[in-house]
Motif scaffolding. Structure first.
Motif, PDB file in Angstrom:
ATOM      1  N   ASP A  11       0.611  -1.303   0.150  1.00  0.00           N
ATOM      2  CA  ASP A  11       0.282  -0.029   0.037  1.00  0.00           C
ATOM      3  C   ASP A  11       0.792   1.178   0.012  1.00  0.00           C
ATOM      4  OD1 ASP A  11       0.793  -0.606   2.441  1.00  0.00           O
ATOM      5  OD2 ASP A  11      -0.834   0.733   3.389  1.00  0.00           O
ATOM      6  N   HIS A  12       2.085   1.059   0.029  1.00  0.00           N
ATOM      7  CA  HIS A  12       2.948   2.135  -0.030  1.00  0.00           C
ATOM      8  C   HIS A  12       3.630   2.642  -1.209  1.00  0.00           C
ATOM      9  CE1 HIS A  12       3.064   1.592   4.528  1.00  0.00           C
ATOM     10  NE2 HIS A  12       3.046   2.710   4.483  1.00  0.00           N
ATOM     11  N   VAL A  13       3.059   3.714  -1.955  1.00  0.00           N
ATOM     12  CA  VAL A  13       3.742   3.730  -3.244  1.00  0.00           C
ATOM     13  C   VAL A  13       5.315   3.982  -3.516  1.00  0.00           C
ATOM     14  CG1 VAL A  13       3.337   6.400  -3.256  1.00  0.00           C
ATOM     15  CG2 VAL A  13       3.082   5.328  -5.265  1.00  0.00           C
ATOM     16  N   VAL A  14       5.666   4.352  -2.477  1.00  0.00           N
ATOM     17  CA  VAL A  14       7.199   4.651  -2.524  1.00  0.00           C
ATOM     18  C   VAL A  14       7.810   3.259  -2.520  1.00  0.00           C
ATOM     19  CG1 VAL A  14       9.267   5.378  -1.189  1.00  0.00           C
ATOM     20  CG2 VAL A  14       7.094   6.747  -1.297  1.00  0.00           C
ATOM     21  N   VAL A  15       7.312   2.477  -1.647  1.00  0.00           N
ATOM     22  CA  VAL A  15       7.973   0.942  -1.617  1.00  0.00           C
ATOM     23  C   VAL A  15       7.613   0.222  -3.190  1.00  0.00           C
ATOM     24  CG1 VAL A  15       7.699  -1.454  -0.885  1.00  0.00           C
ATOM     25  CG2 VAL A  15       7.563   0.687   0.717  1.00  0.00           C
ATOM     26  N   ARG A  16       6.556   0.303  -3.785  1.00  0.00           N
ATOM     27  CA  ARG A  16       6.383  -0.043  -4.944  1.00  0.00           C
ATOM     28  C   ARG A  16       7.291   0.451  -6.101  1.00  0.00           C
ATOM     29  NH1 ARG A  16       0.997   1.120  -3.764  1.00  0.00           N
ATOM     30  NH2 ARG A  16       0.829   2.293  -5.857  1.00  0.00           N
ATOM     31  N   MET A  17       7.435   1.754  -6.017  1.00  0.00           N
ATOM     32  CA  MET A  17       8.220   2.467  -7.088  1.00  0.00           C
ATOM     33  C   MET A  17       9.586   1.709  -6.832  1.00  0.00           C
ATOM     34  SD  MET A  17       6.899   6.387  -6.477  1.00  0.00           S
ATOM     35  CE  MET A  17       8.333   7.156  -7.601  1.00  0.00           C
ATOM     36  N   SER A  21      11.610   0.044  -9.689  1.00  0.00           N
ATOM     37  CA  SER A  21      13.005   0.335 -10.296  1.00  0.00           C
ATOM     38  C   SER A  21      14.158  -0.566  -9.970  1.00  0.00           C
ATOM     39  CB  SER A  21      13.374   1.751  -9.462  1.00  0.00           C
ATOM     40  OG  SER A  21      14.567   2.249  -9.871  1.00  0.00           O
ATOM     41  N   ILE A  22      14.150  -1.460  -9.233  1.00  0.00           N
ATOM     42  CA  ILE A  22      15.283  -2.480  -9.030  1.00  0.00           C
ATOM     43  C   ILE A  22      15.081  -3.496  -9.924  1.00  0.00           C
ATOM     44  CG2 ILE A  22      15.995  -4.149  -7.519  1.00  0.00           C
ATOM     45  CD1 ILE A  22      15.222  -2.152  -5.242  1.00  0.00           C
ATOM     46  N   ILE A  23      13.691  -3.915 -10.043  1.00  0.00           N
ATOM     47  CA  ILE A  23      13.477  -4.938 -11.036  1.00  0.00           C
ATOM     48  C   ILE A  23      13.546  -4.544 -12.456  1.00  0.00           C
ATOM     49  CG2 ILE A  23      11.749  -6.245 -11.734  1.00  0.00           C
ATOM     50  CD1 ILE A  23      10.634  -6.476  -8.917  1.00  0.00           C
ATOM     51  N   SER A  24      13.336  -3.210 -12.799  1.00  0.00           N
ATOM     52  CA  SER A  24      13.433  -2.836 -14.314  1.00  0.00           C
ATOM     53  C   SER A  24      15.035  -3.035 -14.673  1.00  0.00           C
ATOM     54  CB  SER A  24      13.091  -1.255 -14.054  1.00  0.00           C
ATOM     55  OG  SER A  24      14.056  -0.477 -13.773  1.00  0.00           O
ATOM     56  N   PHE A  25      15.736  -3.236 -13.820  1.00  0.00           N
ATOM     57  CA  PHE A  25      17.107  -3.390 -14.504  1.00  0.00           C
ATOM     58  C   PHE A  25      17.700  -4.595 -14.754  1.00  0.00           C
ATOM     59  CE2 PHE A  25      17.573   0.873 -12.169  1.00  0.00           C
ATOM     60  CZ  PHE A  25      18.097   1.628 -13.307  1.00  0.00           C
ATOM     61  N   GLU A  26      16.773  -5.635 -14.407  1.00  0.00           N
ATOM     62  CA  GLU A  26      17.097  -7.206 -14.582  1.00  0.00           C
ATOM     63  C   GLU A  26      16.230  -7.552 -15.833  1.00  0.00           C
ATOM     64  OE1 GLU A  26      18.923  -8.583 -12.156  1.00  0.00           O
ATOM     65  OE2 GLU A  26      19.000  -6.439 -11.300  1.00  0.00           O
ATOM     66  N   GLU A  27      17.231  -8.061 -16.660  1.00  0.00           N
ATOM     67  CA  GLU A  27      16.438  -8.541 -17.904  1.00  0.00           C
ATOM     68  C   GLU A  27      15.532  -9.573 -17.801  1.00  0.00           C
ATOM     69  OE1 GLU A  27      19.892  -9.508 -20.502  1.00  0.00           O
ATOM     70  OE2 GLU A  27      20.489  -7.494 -20.816  1.00  0.00           O
ATOM     71  N   ASP A  28      15.779 -10.576 -16.913  1.00  0.00           N
ATOM     72  CA  ASP A  28      14.763 -11.695 -16.591  1.00  0.00           C
ATOM     73  C   ASP A  28      13.525 -11.478 -15.908  1.00  0.00           C
ATOM     74  OD1 ASP A  28      16.249 -11.384 -14.441  1.00  0.00           O
ATOM     75  OD2 ASP A  28      16.298 -13.482 -14.020  1.00  0.00           O
ATOM     76  N   VAL A 112      19.314  -9.768  -2.204  1.00  0.00           N
ATOM     77  CA  VAL A 112      18.591 -10.792  -1.806  1.00  0.00           C
ATOM     78  C   VAL A 112      17.103 -11.135  -2.311  1.00  0.00           C
ATOM     79  CG1 VAL A 112      17.504 -11.441   0.840  1.00  0.00           C
ATOM     80  CG2 VAL A 112      19.867 -10.773   0.644  1.00  0.00           C
ATOM     81  N   ILE A 113      16.463  -9.885  -2.281  1.00  0.00           N
ATOM     82  CA  ILE A 113      15.064  -9.850  -2.847  1.00  0.00           C
ATOM     83  C   ILE A 113      14.953 -10.228  -4.214  1.00  0.00           C
ATOM     84  CG2 ILE A 113      13.095  -8.374  -3.435  1.00  0.00           C
ATOM     85  CD1 ILE A 113      13.827  -6.646  -1.179  1.00  0.00           C
TER      86      ILE A 113
END
Length: 206
Positions: A11-17, A21-28, A112-113
């Motif tokens: 429910d926290h938009v900052v956490v989702r953002m 952002s972290i995931i967007s750099f991962e090709e898979d 880790v995530i």
């Protein structure tokens, strides 16, 4: 290479953002949807069938634990990774008991995530450092008295508050007061949820 499709529920938009952002750099990896409540998470999981659902436990409407239980009840093959601030809570125990494949504290590093998402997508189970598994230990913050366990055990067998009072030889108001305290201790909103969490945590037998 097929990407791992991820649903983020927090429910926290900052956490989702931050996670997006972290995931967007991962090709898979790719985020296919975001949910800001447990109800939205259930609906999006039902419609999109993501490979991994990253679930926060504390959300409005259905909690993350309740949403996890509902998602897995509808689709036992769903793969849920819980992120929590309270690694020994009754809610976390309930989510794991319901079938969550993994749990990490929210302070876990991004490496880790990301590794946990990949491992869970691959069919593994991942429980990070500090996470208290239900069978291992109760939350230090979760306590029920002997009387409260007796009351909840009778409630689990379908007895009404009046029936419980008569069975135990105590006042009706005493039963009601103890049930309120039980709901607070277990962070439950219904008798059924309180019973389920109490069974998971070993306070009463199933």
């Amino acid at each position: 290479m097929a990407r791992i499709r991820i649903l983020l529920a927090d429910d926290h938009v900052v956490v989702r953002m931050g996670l997006t952002s972290i995931i967007s750099f991962e090709e898979d990896l790719e985020v296919v949807a975001e949910a800001d409540s447990g109800d939205d998470a259930v609906e999006l999981a039902r419609r999109l069938k993501p490979d991994v659902i990253v679930m926060d436990l504390m959300m409005p409407g259905l909690s993350g634990a309740q949403a996890t239980a509902k998602i897995l009840d509808e689709n036992p093959d769903a793969k849920v990774l819980v992120l929590t601030t309270f690694p020994g809570s009754a809610d976390l125990a309930f989510a794991i008991h319901s079938g969550a494949r993994g749990a990490l504290v929210k302070t876990s590093s991004q490496d880790v995530i990301l590794a946990a998402i990949r491992d869970i997508a691959a069919g593994k189970r991942v429980f990070g450092k500090g996470v208290v598994l239900p069978s291992a230990e109760r939350s230090a913050d979760t306590r029920l008295t002997k009387r409260q366990c007796e009351i909840l055990s009778l409630a689990a067998h379908g007895l009404t508050s009046g029936d419980i009072a008569a069975t135990l030889g105590i006042a009706y108001e005493t039963v009601k007061d103890n049930l309120k305290k039980i709901f607070v201790a277990l962070d439950a909103s219904t008798r059924a949820e309180a019973v389920s969490k109490a069974i998971v945590l070993g306070f009463i037998s199933g």
